[in-house]
Design an enzyme around this catalytic site. Structure first.
Site, PDB file in Angstrom:
ATOM      1  N   PHE A 114       0.775  -1.134  -0.073  1.00  0.00           N
ATOM      2  CA  PHE A 114      -0.242  -0.032  -0.017  1.00  0.00           C
ATOM      3  C   PHE A 114       0.866   1.248  -0.040  1.00  0.00           C
ATOM      4  O   PHE A 114       1.676   1.317   0.737  1.00  0.00           O
ATOM      5  CB  PHE A 114      -0.872   0.052   1.287  1.00  0.00           C
ATOM      6  N   LYS A 164       9.859   3.344   6.602  1.00  0.00           N
ATOM      7  CA  LYS A 164       9.300   3.491   7.890  1.00  0.00           C
ATOM      8  C   LYS A 164       9.873   2.873   9.137  1.00  0.00           C
ATOM      9  O   LYS A 164      10.084   3.491  10.215  1.00  0.00           O
ATOM     10  CB  LYS A 164       7.643   3.406   8.017  1.00  0.00           C
TER      11      LYS A 164
END
Ligand SMILES: Cc1ncc(C[n+]2csc(CCOP(=O)(O)OP(=O)(O)O)c2C)c(N)n1
Length: 561
Positions: A114, A164
């Site tokens: 995503f 991340k």
């Protein structure tokens, strides 16, 4: 024991150590750790834009107007891809930028996760360098190197993509920068140019019709003072490219103005006739040269540039000089004493005669865009920061606004990015809170990043947007009129929002101007005020930017001079 910081904290620590005090950005899932760390970093001002393209143009405007690198944050996927146009804009105009993008976690990379986009792959051809940081221990070093690369040599954008989990990882951090830069493949030129410059000045001593041609490189290297000294000592006229506007004051008697497709007639003639061209920090773009075979056909061409790749790319130089313009001019200036140059009076007289015969002019009937820019010029004394959009508005601004300072005329030259001017004005005004900032816009371009009015109003920026509203994608219409038999294919944008109401909806002040006598009062009100203003000027619809060199023609073959 070294203290431990997260990757995100290291990033912010490193940015502060690089002297960054302002970041333009837009958050998202893949930069949550960075934004969380930012929450505890009061020394950095983060300007929340409304579209990532706005962030990157704002950072670019900040950089062009200050000389410091612009910094932008965006999340992964669509956040990062929304930066692409702005990064390309900065790349084409050699603007130092550091873009930090979030990326999906390492374990998700390459799985169509995503909001995953291969932003290092996508931006490879439009960045000076880019990084995907997989090891949090490398982060501090990468940031240090990125700033060095973005700002040294020929400046440009650098992108740092940080997954991340790398942002979230806790790793030791004890010193910054963690180690010396090791960049074996990245060589900056050292100059020992006395001999070469003496040869060049020997040629110049023979010249009767020389021209100095200043580009963006003069501004970037901070060489406006040296350029002035060179021009005044030698009495040689100075022309500039769009990117060089501001390098030499428009109101100086030696200033020839802009050359090229929408250059001034006397300037284009001077290039065709000159016998010596000293190009400083220019890239001889097609908008400048027109037909290459007929560009400065009589001149000995000297090309000074910091980037060796520029030499002989478009124009073959008789004397290439690789180096930073300021350094080169600093070496050249004392050497001037050893030479006697010709008396250039006959050359100045010839140029003056062209200037008189072919002045920049327009028919002053109805409300003309040129008139509006002249009024902006008079009211600001040529001392404002001007940003432009792209199209006719941009070319009229370049022709009619008389800039007096380097870094004050801010425009997307190489890429020609519509939607650049308003967010760039945001960046300029953030960097110079007390300065007068005017965005000269078209009605088409204004609609491309109009959402940044919200950023301007939220940050109480007294930006003045002046829309030259012709109800057309004006520059395209001009080409269709002149070269396609007036077949106006898909350029009528009369249908649009009421810009006054739109400004008001954003909390800005909107004014509409339809008559010449109303231009000055509207501008005076806006320039005095501390609020964001949008002045919608309903101008003559089919006004053209003249003179114009048809694409691919020799620059002395101008239409409408
Ligand atoms: C993002 C982008 N899309 C398309 C173009 C092509 N283009 C160049 S000028 C122009 C028209 C600009 O219209 P407007 O902003 O109204 O300004 P005007 O020329 O009327 O001053 C267009 C479409 C561009 N430069 N940038």
């Amino acid at each position: 024991m070294a203290k431990k910081l997260t990757g995100a904290q290291i990033l912010l620590e490193a940015l502060q150590r690089e002297g960054v005090d302002t970041i333009f950005g837009y958050p998202g899932g893949a930069v949550l750790p960075i934004y969380d760390a930012l929450f505890n970093t009061p020394s950095i001002r983060h300007v929340l834009v409304r579209h990532e393209q706005g962030a990157v143009h704002a950072a670019d405007g900040y950089a062009r107007s200050t000389g410091k690198p612009g910094v932008v944050f965006a999340t992964s996927g669509p956040g990062a891809t929304n930066l692409v146009t702005g990064i390309a804009t900065a790349y084409m105009d050699s603007v130092p930028l550091v873009a930090v993008t979030g990326q999906v976690a390492l374990s998700l990379l390459g799985r169509d996760s995503f909001q995953e986009a291969d932003i290092t792959g996508i931006t490879l051809p439009i960045t000076k360098y880019n990084y995907l940081v997989k090891d949090p221990n490398e982060l501090a070093y990468v940031i240090h190197e990125a700033f060095y690369v973005a700002t040294s040599g020929r400046p440009g954008p650098v992108l740092i993509d940080i997954p991340k989990d790398v942002q979230a990882a806790l790793v030791p951090f004890d010193e910054y920068p963690p180690r010396e830069l090791e960049l074996p493949g990245y060589q900056l030129t050292e100059n020992h140019l006395e001999e070469k410059l003496a040869t060049i000045l020997g040629e110049l001593a023979e010249a009767e019709k020389p021209v100095i041609f200043a580009g963006g490189g003069v501004i970037k290297s901070g060489a406006a003072g040296e350029l002035m000294a060179l021009a005044e000592k030698t009495n040689i006229p100075v022309a500039y490219s769009l990117m060089g506007k501001g390098a030499f004051p428009d109101n100086h008697p030696l200033c020839l103005g802009m050359v090229g497709m929408h250059g001034l007639a006397h300037t284009n003639y001077a290039f065709t006739e000159c016998d010596f061209l000293l190009g400083l920090g220019v890239r001889f773009s097609d908008r400048v040269t027109g037909k290459l075979d007929e560009f400065c056909p009589r001149a000995t061409i000297v090309h000074v540039d910091i980037d060796p790749a520029e030499i002989n790319k478009n124009i073959r130089a008789h004397y290439p000089v690789i180096g930073d313009i300021k350094n080169v001019l600093k070496i050249m200036l004392p050497l001037l004493e050893k030479f006697t140059f010709k008396d250039f009076t006959p050359w100045h007289e010839k140029i003056a005669a062209w200037k008189q015969q072919y002045p920049l002019r327009y028919e002053n009937k109805g409300l003309k865009p040129q008139y509006i820019i002249q009024q902006i010029n008079e009211l600001t004394n040529g001392e404002a920061f001007i940003t432009t959009e792209v199209g006719q508005n941009q070319m009229w601004a370049a022709q009619y606004y008389r800039a007096t300072r380097p870094r004050s005329f801010i425009s997307s030259g190489g890429l020609g990015t519509m939607g650049y001017g308003l967010p760039a004005a945001v960046g300029v005004q953030i960097a110079h809170p007390d300065a007068v900032v005017v965005n000269i816009s078209g009605d088409g371009s204004f609609q491309m990043n109009v959402q940044e009015l919200a950023t301007a109003v939220q940050n109480e920026l007294p930006i003045n947007v002046v829309i030259l509203n012709n109800g057309y994608l004006g520059m395209v219409r001009q080409w269709q009129e002149m070269f396609l038999d007036r077949r106006y294919s898909h350029v009528d944008i009369t249908f649009g929002p009421d810009f006054v109401k739109l400004a008001e909806a954003y909390g800005a002040v909107g004014l509409r101007v339809e008559r010449p006598e109303d231009v000055r009062p509207a501008l005076e009100e806006a320039l005095k005020s501390k609020r964001t203003y949008v002045i919608d000027c309903i101008v003559e619809r089919e006004e053209n930017v003249l003179p114009m060199v048809p694409a691919g023609s020799a620059i002395h073959n101008m239409l409408g001079r």
